[in-house]
Each structure stands twice: as C-alpha cells, then as structure tokens.
Enzyme design. Structure first.
Site, PDB file in Angstrom:
ATOM      1  N   CYS A   9       0.869  -1.182   0.000  1.00  0.00           N
ATOM      2  CA  CYS A   9       0.000   0.000   0.000  1.00  0.00           C
ATOM      3  C   CYS A   9       0.906   1.232   0.000  1.00  0.00           C
ATOM      4  O   CYS A   9       2.056   1.151  -0.418  1.00  0.00           O
ATOM      5  CB  CYS A   9      -0.977  -0.016   1.174  1.00  0.00           C
ATOM      6  SG  CYS A   9      -0.246   0.216   2.812  1.00  0.00           S
ATOM      7  N   ASN A  12       2.600   1.494   4.263  1.00  0.00           N
ATOM      8  CA  ASN A  12       2.809   0.234   4.965  1.00  0.00           C
ATOM      9  C   ASN A  12       2.484   0.317   6.451  1.00  0.00           C
ATOM     10  O   ASN A  12       3.137  -0.285   7.284  1.00  0.00           O
ATOM     11  CB  ASN A  12       4.243  -0.279   4.744  1.00  0.00           C
ATOM     12  CG  ASN A  12       4.466  -1.726   5.178  1.00  0.00           C
ATOM     13  OD1 ASN A  12       5.510  -2.047   5.723  1.00  0.00           O
ATOM     14  ND2 ASN A  12       3.518  -2.605   4.951  1.00  0.00           N
ATOM     15  N   CYS A  14      -1.262   0.736   7.242  1.00  0.00           N
ATOM     16  CA  CYS A  14      -2.704   0.454   7.357  1.00  0.00           C
ATOM     17  C   CYS A  14      -3.116  -0.779   6.557  1.00  0.00           C
ATOM     18  O   CYS A  14      -3.215  -1.868   7.092  1.00  0.00           O
ATOM     19  CB  CYS A  14      -3.539   1.652   6.884  1.00  0.00           C
ATOM     20  SG  CYS A  14      -3.332   3.167   7.835  1.00  0.00           S
ATOM     21  N   ARG A  15      -3.327  -0.566   5.265  1.00  0.00           N
ATOM     22  CA  ARG A  15      -3.909  -1.624   4.436  1.00  0.00           C
ATOM     23  C   ARG A  15      -3.006  -2.830   4.242  1.00  0.00           C
ATOM     24  O   ARG A  15      -3.444  -3.977   4.411  1.00  0.00           O
ATOM     25  CB  ARG A  15      -4.317  -1.044   3.070  1.00  0.00           C
ATOM     26  CG  ARG A  15      -5.459  -0.054   3.171  1.00  0.00           C
ATOM     27  CD  ARG A  15      -5.717   0.633   1.857  1.00  0.00           C
ATOM     28  NE  ARG A  15      -4.676   1.646   1.617  1.00  0.00           N
ATOM     29  CZ  ARG A  15      -4.621   2.394   0.522  1.00  0.00           C
ATOM     30  NH1 ARG A  15      -5.508   2.240  -0.444  1.00  0.00           N
ATOM     31  NH2 ARG A  15      -3.670   3.300   0.387  1.00  0.00           N
ATOM     32  N   SER A  16      -1.758  -2.612   3.860  1.00  0.00           N
ATOM     33  CA  SER A  16      -0.898  -3.775   3.576  1.00  0.00           C
ATOM     34  C   SER A  16      -0.569  -4.596   4.822  1.00  0.00           C
ATOM     35  O   SER A  16      -0.553  -5.828   4.741  1.00  0.00           O
ATOM     36  CB  SER A  16       0.361  -3.374   2.801  1.00  0.00           C
ATOM     37  OG  SER A  16       1.131  -2.425   3.482  1.00  0.00           O
ATOM     38  N   ASP A 128      -8.162   3.869   1.270  1.00  0.00           N
ATOM     39  CA  ASP A 128      -7.224   4.168   2.350  1.00  0.00           C
ATOM     40  C   ASP A 128      -8.003   4.680   3.560  1.00  0.00           C
ATOM     41  O   ASP A 128      -8.630   5.738   3.488  1.00  0.00           O
ATOM     42  CB  ASP A 128      -6.221   5.222   1.879  1.00  0.00           C
ATOM     43  CG  ASP A 128      -5.082   5.441   2.858  1.00  0.00           C
ATOM     44  OD1 ASP A 128      -5.148   4.926   4.000  1.00  0.00           O
ATOM     45  OD2 ASP A 128      -4.122   6.135   2.481  1.00  0.00           O
TER      46      ASP A 128
END
Length: 164
Positions: A9, A12, A14-16, A128
């Site tokens: 993401c 690195n 939140c999402r990933s 995001d």
C-alpha cells in the site's frame, strides 16, 4: 520451494499490514505456512521503522489477528525473490508495475480485490482508511478478508502446481 507474497500500500501502516496479517492467518489455517511466506511494504518510505497505525492494529486484534508490524518501503530488487506482489489499489498497481525491472516482474503485480469474485472490475481498490475514523479500518478488514479466500485458492493452486 517457498512461494512468496508481498502486500503493498502507500505507507505500509494500514492496508498492507492488515492484508499481510489476514493472509498469514489464512495460510496457517490451510496448513501451508511451511510453503507460503507473506510480508508487506509501502510504495513510499515515510513510515519506515514504525509500527502499524494504532487503529489498524486495534481492528486486527479485535478480530483475532496478529498486529505486530514494522513498516518498510518496497524495493525493485525484491521482484527477483517474490512470486506475487499484491497491490491494495490501482495507484499502487501502476507504481509497482513501473518499478518492475522486467515485463515478467510487472506481471507478478495484481490487485487484492481481483481475487474477490463478488467485486466488479470497477471496484477493485481498497480505500485508504488513514484519514478517516475506525469504521474505515473495519471496512478495510472486511474487504481484505473477502479477497483473501480467493487469493489463498490461487496461491494454493500455484504451490500445488510447483509440487507436481
């Protein structure tokens, strides 16, 4: 031979890391943890060395996932050791494909939600959640969980194909 997956993401945090944690849990549940390795990174290095966003960590822990994480930036040299690079949105997909040293490396980059059969081709981005509230992190987790089932099936097929 280990099959290596990296989730990517923006920063690195939140999402990933959420995708990495969920996918690691799916891999372990499937008994493939000796054959499949997962990690994550960001397209940028703004948060290198930091832990996951506290809201991401809290949502992961609330849902029974590991939340330990240290952010890092994706490096083009990693393509050589990775089998699959999973982008969390179309901006990451484009950035990673531009970064790829070869066409074969660029072909390793896929969008996470492309593994969710319930999602249309116009809705493949995981939004995001960073600038929003806790609800965005829960929504992110739900999207990641939904796509992880299909991703695991695709990775299992690759792993079994190597063993044949």
């Amino acid at each position: 031979m280990t099959y290596r997956v990296c989730f990517v993401c923006t920063g690195n945090i939140c999402r990933s890391p959420m995708a990495e944690s969920v996918f690691r849990a799916r891999v372990a549940e499937a008994g493939l943890d000796e054959l499949v390795e997962a990690d994550s990174a960001g397209t940028g290095g703004w948060h290198e060395g930091e832990g996951a966003d506290p809201r991401a960590a809290a949502v992961l822990q609330e849902h029974g996932y590991a939340a330990e994480h240290t952010a890092r930036q994706f490096q083009a040299a990693w393509f050589a050791r990775l089998d699959l690079v999973v982008a969390l949105d179309s901006g990451h997909l484009r950035a990673l494909r531009r970064l790829a040293p070869t066409e074969q490396d660029a072909a390793k980059v896929r969008l996470l939600r492309s593994y969710d059969p319930a999602v249309g081709v116009d809705d493949l981005d995981v939004p995001d959640p960073y600038y929003g509230g806790a609800d965005g992190f829960v929504e992110c987790l739900e999207m990641v969980e939904a796509a992880s089932t299909g991703l695991l099936a695709a990775v299992r097929e690759q792993v079994e194909g190597r063993a044949a």
